[in-house]
Design a protein around this motif. Structure first.
Motif, PDB file in Angstrom:
ATOM      1  N   VAL A   9       0.861  -1.186   0.000  1.00  0.00           N
ATOM      2  CA  VAL A   9       0.000   0.000   0.000  1.00  0.00           C
ATOM      3  C   VAL A   9       0.897   1.236   0.000  1.00  0.00           C
ATOM      4  N   PHE A  10       0.624   2.189  -0.875  1.00  0.00           N
ATOM      5  CA  PHE A  10       1.449   3.395  -0.954  1.00  0.00           C
ATOM      6  C   PHE A  10       0.616   4.645  -0.729  1.00  0.00           C
ATOM      7  N   HIS A  11       1.012   5.416   0.295  1.00  0.00           N
ATOM      8  CA  HIS A  11       0.448   6.749   0.551  1.00  0.00           C
ATOM      9  C   HIS A  11       1.525   7.766   0.169  1.00  0.00           C
ATOM     10  N   PRO A  12       1.314   8.572  -0.878  1.00  0.00           N
ATOM     11  CA  PRO A  12       2.370   9.480  -1.343  1.00  0.00           C
ATOM     12  C   PRO A  12       2.436  10.806  -0.619  1.00  0.00           C
ATOM     13  N   GLY A  13       1.455  11.079   0.289  1.00  0.00           N
ATOM     14  CA  GLY A  13       1.383  12.428   0.832  1.00  0.00           C
ATOM     15  C   GLY A  13       1.051  13.397  -0.287  1.00  0.00           C
ATOM     16  N   ASP A  14       1.647  14.589  -0.239  1.00  0.00           N
ATOM     17  CA  ASP A  14       1.414  15.587  -1.289  1.00  0.00           C
ATOM     18  C   ASP A  14       2.570  15.586  -2.271  1.00  0.00           C
ATOM     19  N   ALA A  15       2.724  14.498  -2.976  1.00  0.00           N
ATOM     20  CA  ALA A  15       3.800  14.374  -3.954  1.00  0.00           C
ATOM     21  C   ALA A  15       3.386  13.378  -5.025  1.00  0.00           C
ATOM     22  N   LEU A  16       4.070  13.437  -6.139  1.00  0.00           N
ATOM     23  CA  LEU A  16       3.829  12.507  -7.239  1.00  0.00           C
ATOM     24  C   LEU A  16       5.063  11.647  -7.464  1.00  0.00           C
ATOM     25  N   THR A  17       5.680  11.231  -6.366  1.00  0.00           N
ATOM     26  CA  THR A  17       6.870  10.381  -6.420  1.00  0.00           C
ATOM     27  C   THR A  17       6.448   8.943  -6.674  1.00  0.00           C
ATOM     28  N   VAL A  18       7.015   8.347  -7.700  1.00  0.00           N
ATOM     29  CA  VAL A  18       6.682   6.967  -8.065  1.00  0.00           C
ATOM     30  C   VAL A  18       7.669   6.027  -7.389  1.00  0.00           C
ATOM     31  N   PRO A  19       7.200   5.081  -6.584  1.00  0.00           N
ATOM     32  CA  PRO A  19       8.115   4.151  -5.917  1.00  0.00           C
ATOM     33  C   PRO A  19       8.839   3.267  -6.923  1.00  0.00           C
ATOM     34  N   ASP A  20       9.970   2.729  -6.477  1.00  0.00           N
ATOM     35  CA  ASP A  20      10.760   1.860  -7.358  1.00  0.00           C
ATOM     36  C   ASP A  20      10.386   0.392  -7.176  1.00  0.00           C
ATOM     37  N   THR A  21       9.182   0.142  -6.711  1.00  0.00           N
ATOM     38  CA  THR A  21       8.719  -1.232  -6.509  1.00  0.00           C
ATOM     39  C   THR A  21       7.240  -1.310  -6.852  1.00  0.00           C
ATOM     40  N   ALA A  22       6.752  -2.513  -7.079  1.00  0.00           N
ATOM     41  CA  ALA A  22       5.347  -2.694  -7.439  1.00  0.00           C
ATOM     42  C   ALA A  22       4.434  -2.329  -6.278  1.00  0.00           C
ATOM     43  N   VAL A  23       3.316  -1.712  -6.598  1.00  0.00           N
ATOM     44  CA  VAL A  23       2.322  -1.288  -5.611  1.00  0.00           C
ATOM     45  C   VAL A  23       1.000  -1.987  -5.926  1.00  0.00           C
ATOM     46  N   ASP A  24       0.388  -2.567  -4.911  1.00  0.00           N
ATOM     47  CA  ASP A  24      -0.913  -3.227  -5.090  1.00  0.00           C
ATOM     48  C   ASP A  24      -2.070  -2.264  -4.921  1.00  0.00           C
ATOM     49  N   LEU A  25      -1.943  -1.335  -3.976  1.00  0.00           N
ATOM     50  CA  LEU A  25      -2.991  -0.344  -3.720  1.00  0.00           C
ATOM     51  C   LEU A  25      -2.355   1.023  -3.573  1.00  0.00           C
ATOM     52  N   LEU A  26      -2.716   1.934  -4.453  1.00  0.00           N
ATOM     53  CA  LEU A  26      -2.257   3.319  -4.381  1.00  0.00           C
ATOM     54  C   LEU A  26      -3.328   4.167  -3.731  1.00  0.00           C
ATOM     55  N   LEU A  27      -2.956   4.940  -2.720  1.00  0.00           N
ATOM     56  CA  LEU A  27      -3.833   5.948  -2.141  1.00  0.00           C
ATOM     57  C   LEU A  27      -3.599   7.214  -2.953  1.00  0.00           C
ATOM     58  N   ALA A  28      -4.486   7.468  -3.890  1.00  0.00           N
ATOM     59  CA  ALA A  28      -4.220   8.425  -4.973  1.00  0.00           C
ATOM     60  C   ALA A  28      -4.854   9.783  -4.710  1.00  0.00           C
ATOM     61  N   PRO A  29      -4.059  10.860  -4.638  1.00  0.00           N
ATOM     62  CA  PRO A  29      -4.631  12.198  -4.489  1.00  0.00           C
ATOM     63  C   PRO A  29      -5.574  12.523  -5.645  1.00  0.00           C
ATOM     64  N   ALA A  30      -6.772  13.013  -5.295  1.00  0.00           N
ATOM     65  CA  ALA A  30      -7.780  13.293  -6.314  1.00  0.00           C
ATOM     66  C   ALA A  30      -7.934  14.778  -6.600  1.00  0.00           C
ATOM     67  N   SER A  31      -7.549  15.643  -5.656  1.00  0.00           N
ATOM     68  CA  SER A  31      -7.707  17.084  -5.849  1.00  0.00           C
ATOM     69  C   SER A  31      -6.748  17.817  -4.923  1.00  0.00           C
TER      70      SER A  31
END
Length: 210
Positions: A128-150
């Motif tokens: 599970v990946f929570h990016p905070g306020d950034a668009l940094t792409v992890p260097d590993t596979a992610v099953d669930l992205l907590l995706a900023p919508a606005s």
């Protein structure tokens, strides 16, 4: 594993006795931290960091140095249970976590860049990946992205491209208090149109489980 979407950017993850709460800010009800065993804060902005919520529980707090400095001023009693993390640090909060990234997305070139850490959690075999306020792409596979919508720093095309780049089969919309319900519906529609069949974009009401 149980994942609950709370106000704005806050998500609560429960698994095998661990209750990990990410970014309980001012748009999040205090119930989000009830029974928390760990709280993770991505950065210092009040929609992600609210010292009253941290006082409302006795869980250890994991965050970056910039937030730690604020916390020592705002709530020195909470600072006693603080752990400071840096990019690529790995630590355990009942589930394994890795800190990802260092800087907040650009709001405007006239503003200084704030620090921000995303968190990559491995929960019962699910990443599970929570990016905070950034668009940094992890260097590993992610099953669930907590995706900023606005956000003031985000436009729809960037949100879509970020979800595509991370490549998670499922994304849960977070950071959703900036748009109206109509605007969020438009985000959901465009995500459905542009992501294709291999990626699902889910939007939940506050307090709902994934």
């Amino acid at each position: 594993m149980r994942i609950t979407k709370f106000g704005h950017a806050c998500v609560r993850i429960e698994h095998d006795g661990a209750v990990v709460v990410l970014d309980p800010g001012v748009f999040t009800d205090a119930e989000a931290v009830e029974g928390a065993t760990a709280v993770l804060i991505t950065h210092e902005h009040p929609d992600h960091y609210h010292p009253d919520h941290l006082r409302a529980c006795d869980a250890p707090v994991f965050t970056i140095d910039a937030v730690a400095a604020r916390l020592r001023e705002d709530a020195p009693d909470v600072a006693e249970r603080l752990t400071v993390v840096a990019p690529d640090d790995q630590f355990d909060v009942g589930v394994p976590v890795r800190a990802v990234g260092e800087l907040h997305a650009v709001i405007h070139d006239d503003y200084p860049r704030f620090h921000n850490s995303g968190y990559l959690l491995t929960v019962d075999g699910t990443t599970v990946f929570h990016p905070g306020d950034a668009l940094t792409v992890p260097d590993t596979a992610v099953d669930l992205l907590l995706a900023p919508a606005s956000a003031p720093w985000l436009k729809l095309s960037e949100a879509v491209d970020f979800v595509r780049a991370v490549g998670a089969p499922r994304s849960l919309a977070i950071h959703d208090r900036v748009y109206s319900e109509v605007g969020l519906g438009m985000v959901e529609q465009h995500m459905g149109n542009l992501l294709g069949d291999s990626q699902e974009f889910v939007r939940l009401a506050d307090g709902a489980d994934l």
